[in-house]
Design an enzyme around this catalytic site. Structure first.
Site, PDB file in Angstrom:
ATOM      1  N   HIS A 160       0.840  -1.199   0.000  1.00  0.00           N
ATOM      2  CA  HIS A 160       0.000   0.000   0.000  1.00  0.00           C
ATOM      3  C   HIS A 160       0.879   1.254   0.000  1.00  0.00           C
ATOM      4  O   HIS A 160       0.643   2.182  -0.790  1.00  0.00           O
ATOM      5  CB  HIS A 160      -0.907  -0.019   1.235  1.00  0.00           C
ATOM      6  CG  HIS A 160      -1.507   1.306   1.569  1.00  0.00           C
ATOM      7  ND1 HIS A 160      -2.742   1.703   1.102  1.00  0.00           N
ATOM      8  CD2 HIS A 160      -1.031   2.347   2.311  1.00  0.00           C
ATOM      9  CE1 HIS A 160      -2.996   2.922   1.542  1.00  0.00           C
ATOM     10  NE2 HIS A 160      -1.980   3.326   2.289  1.00  0.00           N
ATOM     11  N   GLU A 161       1.884   1.305   0.878  1.00  0.00           N
ATOM     12  CA  GLU A 161       2.741   2.490   0.958  1.00  0.00           C
ATOM     13  C   GLU A 161       3.469   2.744  -0.362  1.00  0.00           C
ATOM     14  O   GLU A 161       3.606   3.890  -0.801  1.00  0.00           O
ATOM     15  CB  GLU A 161       3.757   2.323   2.095  1.00  0.00           C
ATOM     16  CG  GLU A 161       3.155   2.307   3.486  1.00  0.00           C
ATOM     17  CD  GLU A 161       2.421   3.596   3.822  1.00  0.00           C
ATOM     18  OE1 GLU A 161       2.865   4.671   3.356  1.00  0.00           O
ATOM     19  OE2 GLU A 161       1.402   3.525   4.525  1.00  0.00           O
ATOM     20  N   HIS A 168       1.597   4.580  -3.008  1.00  0.00           N
ATOM     21  CA  HIS A 168       1.717   6.048  -2.981  1.00  0.00           C
ATOM     22  C   HIS A 168       2.896   6.499  -3.837  1.00  0.00           C
ATOM     23  O   HIS A 168       2.811   7.523  -4.538  1.00  0.00           O
ATOM     24  CB  HIS A 168       1.901   6.535  -1.544  1.00  0.00           C
ATOM     25  CG  HIS A 168       0.682   6.406  -0.679  1.00  0.00           C
ATOM     26  ND1 HIS A 168      -0.522   6.944  -1.028  1.00  0.00           N
ATOM     27  CD2 HIS A 168       0.490   5.787   0.528  1.00  0.00           C
ATOM     28  CE1 HIS A 168      -1.423   6.687  -0.085  1.00  0.00           C
ATOM     29  NE2 HIS A 168      -0.832   5.983   0.868  1.00  0.00           N
ATOM     30  N   GLU A 171      -5.596   7.169  -0.753  1.00  0.00           N
ATOM     31  CA  GLU A 171      -5.554   5.947   0.058  1.00  0.00           C
ATOM     32  C   GLU A 171      -6.260   4.797  -0.658  1.00  0.00           C
ATOM     33  O   GLU A 171      -5.778   3.653  -0.651  1.00  0.00           O
ATOM     34  CB  GLU A 171      -6.187   6.197   1.425  1.00  0.00           C
ATOM     35  CG  GLU A 171      -5.399   7.136   2.319  1.00  0.00           C
ATOM     36  CD  GLU A 171      -3.994   6.657   2.585  1.00  0.00           C
ATOM     37  OE1 GLU A 171      -3.822   5.444   2.856  1.00  0.00           O
ATOM     38  OE2 GLU A 171      -3.059   7.477   2.508  1.00  0.00           O
ATOM     39  N   ASP A 175      -4.472   1.331  -1.827  1.00  0.00           N
ATOM     40  CA  ASP A 175      -5.032   0.023  -1.490  1.00  0.00           C
ATOM     41  C   ASP A 175      -5.217  -0.825  -2.747  1.00  0.00           C
ATOM     42  O   ASP A 175      -4.887  -2.023  -2.771  1.00  0.00           O
ATOM     43  CB  ASP A 175      -6.376   0.181  -0.779  1.00  0.00           C
ATOM     44  CG  ASP A 175      -6.231   0.596   0.680  1.00  0.00           C
ATOM     45  OD1 ASP A 175      -5.115   0.499   1.212  1.00  0.00           O
ATOM     46  OD2 ASP A 175      -7.240   1.019   1.273  1.00  0.00           O
TER      47      ASP A 175
END
Length: 432
Positions: free
Chosen positions: A292-293, A296, A370, A374
């Site tokens: 997930h990070e 970004h 976000e 995801d």
């Protein structure tokens, strides 16, 4: 002091009254949202949409933690509002500015030394703000302690406070001095020079914080060799993430809350894991959370947010330039001089209603980011482990599991857990 009080009685009232009005409107609106959230936190029956996600015991613990924080927030909010109104109505900002001038005269300096007086003014305000320390102590050693999160000792709290104060002086005072100098030197186009300066300072802090500042507060070690490190390196290689270092920090030294992040520019990226995250989650869940990070990074979310903040900075200083020489701005709040730092302070008061609207938009954008991050992790094949990892993080951190929709829309930079899990399932079905 008597002349300052007289100026409070004879000042123009439109800007002053409008500022008080908007501050009151914002406060009562946000307090209304707080009470909506408070009502949600008093519920003891677990909502149907999360019955299969967490136990009733964990739900009640999260509710109790949320209630304690909300009660404290309501109390602090009322104190802050009373303090803000007192500073404006009783002319405490002009009084502190006058006092800073008296300090300069005591040392044989005149008010012509505006930068020195500005630093003295900020020092006096900072000394006054020591009255807020008991609230920080209560938050840390009562609320966080009660719910099992606080790991700090009183000596560590004091040490952190001293270090933070020293850093504020060593780094903050030169930056503030240069900012005032550039505004006074820059003429009609000062906002361009200020924007460049602020951008360079931002990049500097992004660069030095993980390597020079954070180690002053936390122990930062390379992540030990093992299966977790191997899995993270394989993830980075799979998506061409330019990983140059993996680290863990002793977050448990202060708190039971967990976190992970990456930092660095261009081909020099590093990932940092809190030891609390390593202890609370499985290796597969940690890799999914990092997926997930790194989403970004893949979507350039950090660069986009940095660009938005820089545009905001440029526009804000441009607008400040339109009013900084307007005597009405200063006289409305009891000042008979027009120093730069006071102009910035008063402009911030006038600009705050716009700031609240912009913050609402930024929160909406970050929630969208976000969801995208995801979805990135899901498309890497981490749907199930990301789902279990998010639930576990929510449980271990006693996060709000059933927020009021108005409250979360206004305040949250991350979507509520239920919405994220629904989006993960939808993305998983599309992938299949």
């Amino acid at each position: 002091a008597q002349s300052i009080f007289l100026r409070q009685k004879t000042r123009p009232m439109f800007l002053f009254g409008a500022t008080l009005f908007f501050k009151a409107v914002v406060y009562f609106f946000e307090t209304y949202l707080d009470f909506r959230q408070y009502k949600k936190l008093t519920q003891t029956d677990i909502p149907p949409q999360i019955q299969n996600l967490v136990t009733h015991e964990k739900f009640l613990k999260a509710q109790a933690y949320g209630l304690d924080k909300m009660r404290f927030h309501l109390f602090c909010g009322a104190i802050d509002q009373i303090e803000d109104f007192a500073f404006l109505i009783f002319g405490l900002y002009p009084w502190f500015w006058s006092l800073s001038g008296d300090v300069l005269l005591y040392f044989g300096l005149t008010p012509d030394y505006e930068i020195v007086q500005s630093l003295t003014f900020m020092t006096l305000i900072s000394i006054y703000q020591l009255t807020h320390v008991p609230l920080s102590l209560y938050s840390t050693f009562v609320i966080e302690e009660r719910h099992g999160f606080n790991k700090q000792t009183l000596s560590l709290f004091i040490t952190d406070f001293i270090k933070t104060t020293i850093l504020s002086i060593v780094l903050g005072y030169p930056i503030l001095s240069l900012l005032i100098y550039i505004i006074k030197w820059g003429g009609d186009f000062f906002y361009i020079y200020v924007w460049v300066f602020v951008f360079l300072v931002t990049i500097l802090f992004i660069t030095i914080y993980p390597t020079l500042i954070q180690p002053l507060f936390n122990k930062v070690d390379p992540l030990p060799e093992g299966s977790l490190k191997t899995k993270i390196e394989e993830l980075a290689q799979r998506i061409n993430f330019p990983l140059t270092g993996l680290y863990q920090i002793d977050g448990s030294k202060r708190s039971g809350h967990s976190n992970a992040y990456f930092y660095g520019f261009f081909k020099n990226k590093r990932i940092v894991l809190y030891d609390t995250l390593i202890n609370q989650s499985s290796e597969e869940e940690i890799v999914a959370v990092l997926g997930h990070e790194l989403g970004h990074w893949s979507y350039n979310h950090t660069l986009k947010m940095l660009s938005i903040s820089q545009i905001h900075t440029l526009v804000m200083f441009f607008l400040f330039g339109q009013v900084m020489h307007t005597h009405l701005l200063y006289s409305s709040f009891g000042f008979d001089t027009m120093p730069v730092i006071i102009g910035l302070l008063l402009f911030r008061l006038l600009y705050s209603p716009i700031e609240h609207v912009l913050e609402l938009g930024v929160n909406a954008l970050t929630r969208k980011f976000e969801f995208q991050a995801d979805a990135f992790a899901v498309n890497l094949g981490y749907a199930d482990t990301l789902r279990s990892g998010l639930i576990k993080l929510q449980e271990e951190n006693l996060g709000d599991m059933n927020p009021d929709p108005w409250y979360s829309t206004y305040h949250y930079s991350h979507p509520p857990l239920v919405q994220r899990l629904e989006a993960i399932e939808n993305e998983k079905r599309k992938k299949q």
